[in-house]
Design a protein around this motif. Structure first.
Motif, PDB file in Angstrom:
ATOM      1  N   LEU A 134       4.329  -0.896   3.634  1.00 53.99           N
ATOM      2  CA  LEU A 134       3.808   0.420   3.936  1.00 53.99           C
ATOM      3  C   LEU A 134       4.683   1.382   3.076  1.00 53.99           C
ATOM      4  CD1 LEU A 134       3.011  -0.134   7.324  1.00 53.99           C
ATOM      5  CD2 LEU A 134       1.231   0.301   5.565  1.00 53.99           C
ATOM      6  N   LYS A 135       4.253   2.246   2.010  1.00 57.49           N
ATOM      7  CA  LYS A 135       5.188   3.018   1.522  1.00 57.49           C
ATOM      8  C   LYS A 135       4.566   4.609   1.417  1.00 57.49           C
ATOM      9  CE  LYS A 135       7.723   3.930  -2.773  1.00 57.49           C
ATOM     10  NZ  LYS A 135       9.057   4.194  -2.362  1.00 57.49           N
ATOM     11  N   MET A 143       8.155  -0.972   6.394  1.00 61.36           N
ATOM     12  CA  MET A 143       7.713   0.353   6.052  1.00 61.36           C
ATOM     13  C   MET A 143       8.868   1.418   5.829  1.00 61.36           C
ATOM     14  SD  MET A 143       6.225   0.852   9.888  1.00 61.36           S
ATOM     15  CE  MET A 143       5.705   2.503   9.625  1.00 61.36           C
ATOM     16  N   SER A 194      -2.592   6.824   9.972  1.00 62.09           N
ATOM     17  CA  SER A 194      -3.143   5.654   9.841  1.00 62.09           C
ATOM     18  C   SER A 194      -3.108   4.654  11.208  1.00 62.09           C
ATOM     19  CB  SER A 194      -2.855   4.738   8.631  1.00 62.09           C
ATOM     20  OG  SER A 194      -3.027   5.465   7.627  1.00 62.09           O
ATOM     21  N   ILE A 201       5.888  -6.608   8.617  1.00 61.32           N
ATOM     22  CA  ILE A 201       5.850  -5.240   8.010  1.00 61.32           C
ATOM     23  C   ILE A 201       6.825  -4.440   7.598  1.00 61.32           C
ATOM     24  CG2 ILE A 201       4.758  -2.963   8.590  1.00 61.32           C
ATOM     25  CD1 ILE A 201       2.763  -4.166  10.568  1.00 61.32           C
ATOM     26  N   ILE A 210       2.643  -6.781   5.154  1.00 63.65           N
ATOM     27  CA  ILE A 210       2.289  -5.337   4.411  1.00 63.65           C
ATOM     28  C   ILE A 210       3.587  -4.855   4.305  1.00 63.65           C
ATOM     29  CG2 ILE A 210       0.901  -3.287   4.564  1.00 63.65           C
ATOM     30  CD1 ILE A 210      -0.452  -4.312   6.773  1.00 63.65           C
ATOM     31  N   SER A 252       6.826   6.260   6.050  1.00 66.13           N
ATOM     32  CA  SER A 252       5.521   6.300   6.679  1.00 66.13           C
ATOM     33  C   SER A 252       5.634   7.101   8.103  1.00 66.13           C
ATOM     34  CB  SER A 252       5.005   4.919   6.803  1.00 66.13           C
ATOM     35  OG  SER A 252       4.848   4.344   5.514  1.00 66.13           O
ATOM     36  N   VAL A 263       0.809  -1.096  -0.045  1.00 67.50           N
ATOM     37  CA  VAL A 263      -0.198  -0.036   0.161  1.00 67.50           C
ATOM     38  C   VAL A 263       1.105   1.227   0.022  1.00 67.50           C
ATOM     39  CG1 VAL A 263      -1.703  -1.117   1.304  1.00 67.50           C
ATOM     40  CG2 VAL A 263      -0.148   0.018   2.590  1.00 67.50           C
ATOM     41  N   ILE A 270       2.823   6.085   3.790  1.00 68.21           N
ATOM     42  CA  ILE A 270       1.487   5.830   4.416  1.00 68.21           C
ATOM     43  C   ILE A 270       1.560   6.799   5.720  1.00 68.21           C
ATOM     44  CG2 ILE A 270      -0.196   4.380   5.548  1.00 68.21           C
ATOM     45  CD1 ILE A 270       0.026   3.681   2.647  1.00 68.21           C
ATOM     46  N   ILE A 320       1.557   6.544  12.251  1.00 65.86           N
ATOM     47  CA  ILE A 320       0.723   5.274  12.134  1.00 65.86           C
ATOM     48  C   ILE A 320       0.824   4.767  13.525  1.00 65.86           C
ATOM     49  CG2 ILE A 320       0.220   3.047  11.001  1.00 65.86           C
ATOM     50  CD1 ILE A 320       2.116   4.027   8.612  1.00 65.86           C
ATOM     51  N   CYS A 370      11.097   6.646   8.329  1.00 67.66           N
ATOM     52  CA  CYS A 370      10.108   6.461   8.988  1.00 67.66           C
ATOM     53  C   CYS A 370       9.956   7.368  10.454  1.00 67.66           C
ATOM     54  CB  CYS A 370       9.414   5.106   9.360  1.00 67.66           C
ATOM     55  SG  CYS A 370       9.278   3.911   7.976  1.00 67.66           S
TER      56      CYS A 370
END
Lengths: 418, 247, 255
Positions: free
Chosen positions: A262-263, A284, A268, A282, A260, A287, A236, A265, A290, A310
């Motif tokens: 996560l780029k 990421m 959330s 996960i 998942i 991001s 996503v 994101i 979150i 992140c």
């Protein structure tokens, strides 16, 4: 209360149809037999009519539907696209398609052949259909208020470019994607510029690329879906305000497979999900903001790969058990928070009996840093030498970032009932 | 009965047996002597198949021992110090030895009875005294009526009563026409039990003949001084051995 | 042969070592079961202990046993039995005893509190490693006439395979990190029985991480049964080769 809501959800489309009937009180019923032209029947019918398909096989290629109609199959009659382009093309409001079986669309990437393709449509319901070996399954563009429910979308291509996405939405909004089963496609569910949509209780398994793939799809909710053994898991990107709750991400194995990914994101929530047996639970990057709460990370190769890009993410009250490595990262900068998680690798004590360990836990393992740099060194994992190195690093941290630390590790795992 | 032909054996650079020849006949009892490291033990071990010679051959009853194990049925061997698995009982050790010779059904239990081993058959080997273990070794050597007896220091570690019992048994077997080969440091024992003397020096046979001949050649009328003289000669003049070998 | 083995086994199974070793393994297993929350944690902890100590204990015990029994072996050689039978009865007795200790010491707690496939693999790997290192010990014992030297060789082999070898492999991987190393690494692992045992365990415990390795060869090796088959086969070779060599030397050796 929940039961009632479920029941309401189930009843809702019927109420909708009843309303339609009420509006078009004169709505007629047309019964089709195999061999008859669907296009002719559609052209002949008036808005609001119901077309009932008797069992059997129908030649169906590029059937255009431009008025409100209900197409209902009796015992899943087969719409055979004969390998020529799309089967149904819809551009209308209030179309219902139920109980049909679609086979043999074209296999072209040029026009993205699909079983049903919707343009500029509204208030449409697609349910209980079976799609076998279609290139794209259900393809929606620029539509809204869609209900996509209980469809079985199955392809069996062996290579990624031989097949399109199972459920594909582009520029859609306010829709519900529920209880579908998608397998063997490129992406199970693909959403781009899709907003305010709920994806619920779908079972997405064995797709070539991603189980769920979305970009620029803000304000969506993903609830109780299962994503299992998809080529690269779930990816996503470029989205904010996503809620992912109580989904299961399982057995996504491979060098670039993630529970998942996560780029970019942000803002959330990822709550109560289960990440089981993924190479990476996960991954990421880029991001921020979150909240990861009450998730279970179990038997993953890496529970989290948290890139230094992140920030301001919060990991609170998650269970980390039996992962080979809990966290790895690619820099020394850590701008994320870890609180009150349960780590099965924690070896501290709890003298004041508040169920929080008295010494902080450093979830980054020296050897995971080495494996990150030289993947082949994973072969030496758990050897006496590596155990020695790790022990030394725990006492005198030199290579692992100082701030990646949980100051309040739980002594016992949380019971999330999973 | 046993012929040792041109046996040579080197341990590393050390030539232990050098083109060694000997004959052992049934009905004779041989005293095998020589200083430490002269090759006595190596000779015995070669006959038993524990040491494999570099060259040469040994026949037992006209059959070569190369690649053969069955000839050992004719041999009763009593090692210098008997080491046995600690948790095996005496009775089990005997049944094990019997299991290795399933076709022999007729056992010589004379020493077993004389040493009272039957009453101790449930004792583990590890709990026995050195003397008792020697008794076990002796009894095992005679158990299968072997025609050849090889006894390495048989009386060492035994109490005087047991020594007498064993000597009587050896003499009895000798009278029955068996071949007996004894090494010992107790010269009086050798004089009492043997009729032929073999003296080995630096891997070669220095003397091999009857004891009477030994006494005659050395000019001594007693066994011990005769042996002492042999030793003197070996030390003094090595050239003499060539003469003596032809006697 | 089996008659000899019967007595050798009887002796070794009644030895104090066999009892202490079994009790030690059982105590380790019981205490790990008591402090661990789930089975995979049990097999992790047991594996750490097993991979380090079982080769050590097997090697040292087998060497000591051979030398303690040397005079008895000599006596047996003077009996009408084949040399190879004497040797194999001793070797098999040691291997069977070490294996039984593991099967009882680790196996009984497993029967009581449950086991999964990784724990079953652990038992198999334990038995195989015992045999491999008993083989090394017997090889060291027939190669030299000095007990201390033989124990030294066994210990050196243990340190080499448990620690030094992995250090060398890590060094090689580090030095050639820019090259595709997958087949080379796998081949290097095959050359160490301890690593092979560990890899078999990794395939049970860390398959998710192993699958993260780039390279189709690894993927195939680990995802299909062929990886387990090849590793097991290589371990069997490790089990047979030192024992075979030791047997050959024993047949020609002087006592």
């Amino acid at each position: 209360m929940l039961k009632l809501r479920k029941a309401m959800n189930r009843i809702f489309p019927f109420i909708l149809i009843l309303c339609l009937y009420a509006i078009h009180a004169e709505a007629g019923k047309i019964i089709l037999k195999p061999g008859q032209s669907i296009q002719a029947a559609v052209d002949r019918s008036a808005a609001g009519d119901t077309l009932i398909f008797s069992p059997g096989t129908y030649q169906a290629s590029a059937v255009k539907i431009r008025k409100p109609l209900s197409l209902i199959g009796n015992n899943h009659p087969v719409m055979d696209g004969e390998n020529k382009g799309n089967i149904f093309l819809v551009a209308s409001e209030n179309v219902l398609i139920r109980g049909l079986k679609f086979i043999r669309t074209g296999k072209s990437n040029m026009d993205d052949s699909a079983a049903i393709k919707f343009f500029d449509s509204k208030n449409c319901v697609i349910e209980n259909n079976i799609l076998v070996d279609t290139f794209f399954g259900l393809h929606f563009s620029n539509s809204s208020n869609l209900t996509i429910r209980k469809n079985k979308v199955n392809a069996s291509a062996s290579r990624e470019f031989e097949v399109g996405n199972g459920i594909h939405l582009w520029k859609c909004k306010d829709s519900l994607i529920e209880k579908n089963e998608v397998s063997g496609h490129r992406d199970g569910i693909y959403l781009e510029f899709v907003t305010n949509t709920l994806a619920k209780e779908n079972f997405i398994q064995g797709n070539m690329r991603y189980g769920l793939h979305f970009m620029f799809a803000h304000d969506n909710t993903y609830l109780k879906n299962t994503f299992k053994r998809n080529g690269a898991g779930v990816a996503v990107m470029y989205t904010k305000n996503v809620t992912m709750q109580e989904n299961r991400f399982e057995e996504n194995w491979g060098s670039s497979a993630y529970g998942i990914l996560l780029k970019d994101i942000s803002d959330s929530k990822v709550i109560g999900n289960v990440f089981l047996k993924n190479t990476v639970g996960i991954y990421m990057e880029g991001s921020s903001r979150i909240d990861f709460k009450e998730n279970t990370f179990k038997e993953n190769g890496w529970a989290l790969k948290l890139m230094a890009s992140c920030d301001q993410n919060l990991f609170q009250a998650n269970n980390f058990t039996r992962n080979t490595f809990d966290i790895s990262t690619n820099g020394n900068l850590v701008l994320n928070q870890l609180n009150e998680n349960y780590w099965d690798k924690y070896e501290g004590y709890d003298l004041n009996r508040d169920r929080i360990g008295d010494v902080p836990f450093r979830p980054i393992n020296l050897y995971s840093v080495i494996v990150e740099k030289i993947p082949a060194s994973v072969m030496l994992w758990r050897s006496f030498l590596v155990t020695l190195l790790d022990r030394m690093e725990k006492i005198l941290p030199t290579m692992t970032p100082d701030e990646m630390i949980d100051h309040s590790p739980k002594m016992r795992p949380y019971d999330f009932g999973t | 009965m046993i012929s040792v032909h041109n046996i040579s054996k080197k341990f590393g650079k050390l030539q232990v047996l050098n083109d060694f020849n000997l004959e052992f006949e049934l009905g004779n009892s041989y005293a095998l002597m020589g200083p430490n490291g002269s090759g006595k033990t190596t000779l015995i071990k070669t006959i038993l198949g524990m040491v494999i010679p570099d060259s040469g051959d040994i026949t037992v009853g006209s059959q070569s021992i190369k690649g053969d194990v069955s000839y050992r049925k004719q041999i009763g061997y009593m090692p210098q110090i008997g080491h046995y698995p600690a948790n095996i009982k005496i009775g089990q050790l005997f049944s094990m030895m019997k299991d290795m010779r399933p076709e022999i059904k007729n056992y010589d239990l004379e020493l077993v009875e004389a040493f009272g081993l039957e009453e101790m058959k449930n004792k583990a080997m590890g709990t026995l005294s050195g003397g008792t273990r020697q008794k076990v070794s002796a009894a095992l050597a005679f158990l299968f009526h072997p025609s050849i007896l090889i006894l390495d220091e048989p009386t060492a570690g035994l109490d005087p009563i047991a020594v007498e019992l064993l000597k009587t048994k050896i003499k009895k077997e000798r009278a029955r026409g068996k071949l007996i080969l004894i090494t010992s440091h107790i010269l009086s024992d050798l004089e009492e039990l043997t009729n032929r003397a073999i003296y080995i020096y630096e891997g070669e046979v220095f003397f091999s003949n009857t004891i009477e001949e030994l006494k005659e050649i050395t000019g001594e009328c007693k066994f011990s001084p005769a042996i002492a003289k042999l030793m003197e000669w070996t030390l003094k003049k090595k050239s003499k051995k060539t003469i003596l070998n032809h006697v | 042969m089996f008659k000899l083995l019967k007595y050798a086994l009887y002796d070794i199974l009644k030895s104090r070592f066999a009892i202490i070793y079994t009790v030690f393994l059982a105590l380790v297993a019981i205490s790990i079961y008591q402090v661990s929350d789930d089975l995979s944690k049990v097999s992790l902890s047991l594996m750490n202990i097993m991979i380090l100590f079982i080769p050590l204990i097997s090697a040292v015990f087998a060497t000591t046993h051979f030398y303690n029994n040397l005079e008895f072996i000599e006596l047996m050689l003077a009996q009408p039995v084949k040399r190879i039978h004497v040797f194999l009865s001793q070797l098999l007795a040691v291997v069977i005893m070490l294996s039984l200790s593991i099967l009882l010491g680790f196996g009984l707690p497993m029967l009581l509190w449950g086991a999964d496939s990784s724990l079953i693999t652990l038992l198999v790997v334990g038995v195989v490693l015992s045999s491999v290192f008993a083989g090394f010990a017997f090889l060291a014992s027939v190669l030299t006439r000095d007990k201390a030297k033989a124990i030294g060789i066994s210990l050196a082999l243990w340190i080499y395979f448990s620690l030094v070898y992995d250090g060398l492999v890590l060094y090689i991987i580090y030095s050639f990190a820019d090259y595709p190393l997958e087949k080379a690494t796998l081949a290097l692992v095959m050359l160490n029985p301890v690593d092979l045992g560990r890899i078999l365990m990794l395939m049970q415990l860390d398959i998710s991480a192993l699958m993260g390795y780039t390279g189709a060869f690894f993927q195939q090796f680990f995802s299909s049964g062929s990886g387990i088959f090849i590793a097991t086969f290589a371990l069997l070779i490790w089990m047979l080769v030192p024992n075979y060599l030791a047997t050959r030397i024993f047949r020609k050796r002087d006592f």
